[in-house]
Every structure is written in C-alpha cells, then in structure tokens.
Design a protein around this motif. Sequence first.
Motif, mmCIF file in Angstrom:
data_model
loop_
_atom_site.group_PDB
_atom_site.id
_atom_site.type_symbol
_atom_site.label_atom_id
_atom_site.label_comp_id
_atom_site.label_asym_id
_atom_site.label_seq_id
_atom_site.Cartn_x
_atom_site.Cartn_y
_atom_site.Cartn_z
ATOM 1 N N ALA A 1 20.385 55.711 19.701
ATOM 2 C CA ALA A 1 21.100 54.784 20.581
ATOM 3 C C ALA A 1 21.535 53.540 19.815
ATOM 4 O O ALA A 1 22.610 52.997 20.063
ATOM 5 N N SER B 1 22.540 53.339 16.703
ATOM 6 C CA SER B 1 23.799 53.665 16.009
ATOM 7 C C SER B 1 24.970 53.597 16.982
ATOM 8 O O SER B 1 26.039 53.081 16.649
ATOM 9 N N ALA B 2 24.765 54.130 18.183
ATOM 10 C CA ALA B 2 25.844 54.152 19.181
ATOM 11 C C ALA B 2 26.174 52.731 19.641
ATOM 12 O O ALA B 2 27.345 52.380 19.820
ATOM 13 N N PRO C 1 24.919 60.365 17.792
ATOM 14 C CA PRO C 1 25.439 59.013 18.023
ATOM 15 C C PRO C 1 26.806 59.015 18.722
ATOM 16 O O PRO C 1 27.026 58.221 19.651
ATOM 17 N N ASP C 2 27.718 59.901 18.329
ATOM 18 C CA ASP C 2 29.059 59.933 18.940
ATOM 19 C C ASP C 2 28.987 60.276 20.430
ATOM 20 O O ASP C 2 29.733 59.753 21.244
ATOM 21 N N GLU C 3 28.073 61.190 20.736
ATOM 22 C CA GLU C 3 27.874 61.616 22.125
ATOM 23 C C GLU C 3 27.415 60.420 22.969
ATOM 24 O O GLU C 3 27.930 60.184 24.069
ATOM 25 N N LEU C 4 26.470 59.641 22.441
ATOM 26 C CA LEU C 4 25.976 58.471 23.173
ATOM 27 C C LEU C 4 27.055 57.398 23.268
ATOM 28 O O LEU C 4 27.169 56.708 24.285
ATOM 29 N N LEU C 5 27.866 57.266 22.212
ATOM 30 C CA LEU C 5 28.940 56.272 22.235
ATOM 31 C C LEU C 5 29.916 56.578 23.374
ATOM 32 O O LEU C 5 30.356 55.668 24.084
ATOM 33 N N THR C 6 30.235 57.855 23.565
ATOM 34 C CA THR C 6 31.126 58.248 24.658
ATOM 35 C C THR C 6 30.528 57.854 26.005
ATOM 36 O O THR C 6 31.210 57.281 26.861
ATOM 37 N N ALA D 1 29.629 50.706 19.349
ATOM 38 C CA ALA D 1 30.265 50.106 20.528
ATOM 39 C C ALA D 1 30.620 48.646 20.256
ATOM 40 O O ALA D 1 31.685 48.166 20.648
#
Lengths: 354, 184
Positions: free
Chosen positions: A259, A261-262, A336-341, A266
């Motif tokens: 999280a 990283s995300a 990380p990309d998944e959480l960023l979305t 962000a």
Amino acid sequence: MTRELLKGNVAIGEAAIRAGVQAYFGYPITPQTELLEYMAWRMADLGRVFLQAESEIAAINMVYGAACTGARVMTSSSSPGFSLMQEGLSYIAASDVPAVVVDMMRGGPGLGNILPSQGDYFQVTRSAGHGDYRPIVLAPASVQEAIDLTMLAFDLADRYRHVVILAADGQIGQMMEPAELPPMQPLTAAPPWALRGAQGRAPNRISSLYMHAESAEAANRRIQSRLSQIRQYEQRSLEYATEDAELLVTGYGTAGRIALSAVQAAREQGLKVGLLRPLTLFPFPEERLSVLADRVQACLVVEMNAGQMLDDVRLAVGGQIPVEFYGRMGGVVPMPDELLTVISRMYRRVAAPA
Amino acid sequence: MQDSFLFSGFGGQGVMFAGQLLAYAGMDAGYHVTWIPSYGPEMRGGTAHCFVILSDQAIGSPVLPRPAVALVFNQPSYEKYAGQVAPGGLLVFNSSLITADQSPSVPTLAIPATATAHGLGDARLMNMVMLSALLTVRPVLPVSALEAALAAHLPAHRRSLLAANVQALAAGAALAREAWLSPA
C-alpha cells in the motif's frame, strides 16, 4: 554494525537468539520451516534448548512448561499449525507467563496453501485460544522490522507476563532483504515468580485452574487490568504523508508495505493520500486512527483477507467517515498498480468529488 | 531507479544463488534490494524461480506482475516467461538448452551458457555466465561488483570455487559483448 542480506525466517531466529531466548520448541510447516531449521543448529551451538516436538500441540505445551521457569521461550508455526496451539496459548495467558509465538500466516482456510496471507487476523487478535483475553500482536512489514519486533516481543512478554504473537506472512518469512541485527544480549535472570525449585523459600504456584467462580473472576480481572495497561501504553503505528491527506489508506505487514508503494504513486499524481500502518494489531492503534479520522474525508482498509482489521478500523473511526475495503484472499498478494487503481477511484469518489 | 529481475530454471542450475549474488552486489552498492524465491512445489523438483528488485527507494512489493529482465536457464522457463518481460526490458536465455521459438516484444540476448560453463570445466558455472552477460548489456551494476560480492559473501566452504566463478563472469561478459555488438 553491518547490514546483511537476511531471509525473514532466519532473521527472526537470530533476533530471538540475540534477545536471549533460552528454549525453542517447534514443528515444521511451510512457510516458516527455515526458522525451525536455523534454531536447530544455532541453539545447539550456544548450548541452549532446541526441541522438535511431535506436534504443534506438544510444542506449545513445552513452551508453557519452559515459560514457567522464567526463561525466555518461543515457538513458531504457520496458520494450520498455529490453530493446533490454541488451547496451550490460552493456558499460558491464564497462567501469567511470558511467551513469544510466531505465526507466519499462509493461505486458508483449511489446509489452504503455503502462499502469503493475513487470514489469521481475527484468530491472533481476538483471543488465540478460548476464554477472555487477547495476546499482544506485532506485525512486521520487512525483514528489518521482523528483527526489531522480535526483540520487542520478548521485552513486552516479560514486562506484562503475557503472550506476544509476531504475525507475519509467507512473503516476509521467505524474502531476503538487507537488515542489521542488534548485538547479543545477556540472558535474563529468573524472575521471583519462576518455578525453579523452592529450597529455602515458600513455593511459587502457577496454574490456570480456578475451582470457584469468584477466584476465576479475580483472575479475569487481573488479565483485563493488564490488557487495559497494554492498550494504554503499547499502541504503535507508522505513517506516511498523513499531514494533509484527504484519503487515509491503512494496512499492516505485507499489505501495508505494498500500500505504501501505491500511496507514493498516488502522491506523484497529486492525490492527497496518506498511509497509516499499524505495527501493533493488539493493541490496535485506535488513538492515532481516531485523530486522523477527524482530518481525512474517508478511509480505505487494505488486507490479504476478506476484511478483518476492517472491524477494528470501524470501531476506532466510529462512523465519522466512510470506511471501504479492498482485499485479496487465499494467498494472492495485491500488486502496487492494482492498489493504485483502487485508491484513485475511491479518491475521485469520496475525497475530491467533481 | 528501480530494476526487477526474474531468474528461472531447473533446480540445481543455480537460479537462487544467481539472484542472491545480484542482490548482494546491489546491497553493497547501496541500493534497496529484495530477493524472494518460489517456495512452493517447484523446489521439490522441476522449474524454480526467484525475483530480485534493486531500487534507490524503499521497495513495496518484492514481486511484480512483469519483470524488467528475465534470465531463463531452461526451455520450460523460456516458454513461461519469454512473453512476460515488461516493455523496455530484456530477455536473456541459455541458448545451449533453449530452442528460441517465440518472438518476444523485447530485445533478447542468446548466451550459450551451459556449453561455455562446460568449456570452463564445470556446468554449474552456467549461472555466473548468464548473470555477467546480463550486466554487460544492462549495466545496472558493473560486472566487477559481482566479483566483489562473491569475494565478500561466498561462504567459507565454497571459497575454493571463487577463481572459477570469476573466470565464468569474464566469459559471460565476453560472450555478451560479442552477441550484443554484432547482431545476427
């Protein structure tokens, strides 16, 4: 001190040794077996006790017995093996003896798989055994934190004469990272309550059996008073970019570090997002979360389960702000990309509505 | 800077150690590093892999959906990962054991690493040939950093293998220069 490249399981073993663990009892289970393997040769080299028990049930009861001597003792397991230790953990807690237990959580329920998971949150924070108590629960997110929190676990166990669980997951156990070990500490002296032979003094007595309701209630009051001190003094958490955050993300252990990283990504996109990463799951850092809840618009809980710490977040926030959840289960680790979305979508919806 | 590396091959080919050596060299150069193995049924026979990340920032996830670099040591690893490398990445494969029958979207480097290791007298040197070939065409770290990491971190009971490993690093670098500078 020099930094070494250490595997999580090995790092926890060596940290326990440097904290002065005098006896280790355990039974192999992936993904924590390297910890048992490491202790097998290292404890023998130091002339301390290593014993591979016939089962997890035997191991936790050996921990109980050894803890009654006032020595620093530990065991380690992973989810299904940890389940087998429940009865012994409750006896240890009821007897006011210190013990450190590592649960390197894996995918469940059932035999599940050996992949990283946080599915045991309820089990470790609610009681880890029958009866009315809670263990202290520490949640490392890196190899360095696994070392630091192992050292802390022994200190807290002694200070409160209580069970301390180090709750990590397969990823932290298997991963190698640079980390620094503390110097070797001297072994602790036996406390006055220890059972080591009563020649020349009145015998000590340690038991979890109370034949009368009144004495059992008195024991419960003693445990609850200890837990209330633990709640007051031991809440721990780390934060990133919470000063001006509109959306607060919270997660612990592996989910918490991913999280981070995300959240950093962000921030690079200009979203005012911050992170609160609990280091103690019990006591849950409710005081800090409550303060942050006054400042942010909403909170997102991220876990590798179906939503367990989510309950503690809701209790701490008390309905002040919307709380949403994102989780992966069964040994799936979010990227990380998944959480960023997930974060960007929620941010647009609740923190910065058009 | 963040670079990610997937090493994959049969158990016994030195997959785990090659990844660890890169992680040691990265740590010694001051980077944040993570190394994580596959620890499932693979390690009980078949194809195993490890994932290494080098970064100048704290690393969140030690595994990413697509590595920037894949080093594949055997055919099953090639089949699985040749198409998985992230855009801008690099695929290095052991052409002694792999028939390259795919057209990955990233540059590829074919290194006859097992044959070269045999030539040096020990097939187990294959992983060092591959690793130095990688760093020769993608110089995240100099090959000399691998030599230094070997000298600093090789356990005492493996010290006798140091010279042969250093020789294998030199051979891999030479092969990579040749392959990279004179494309077919």
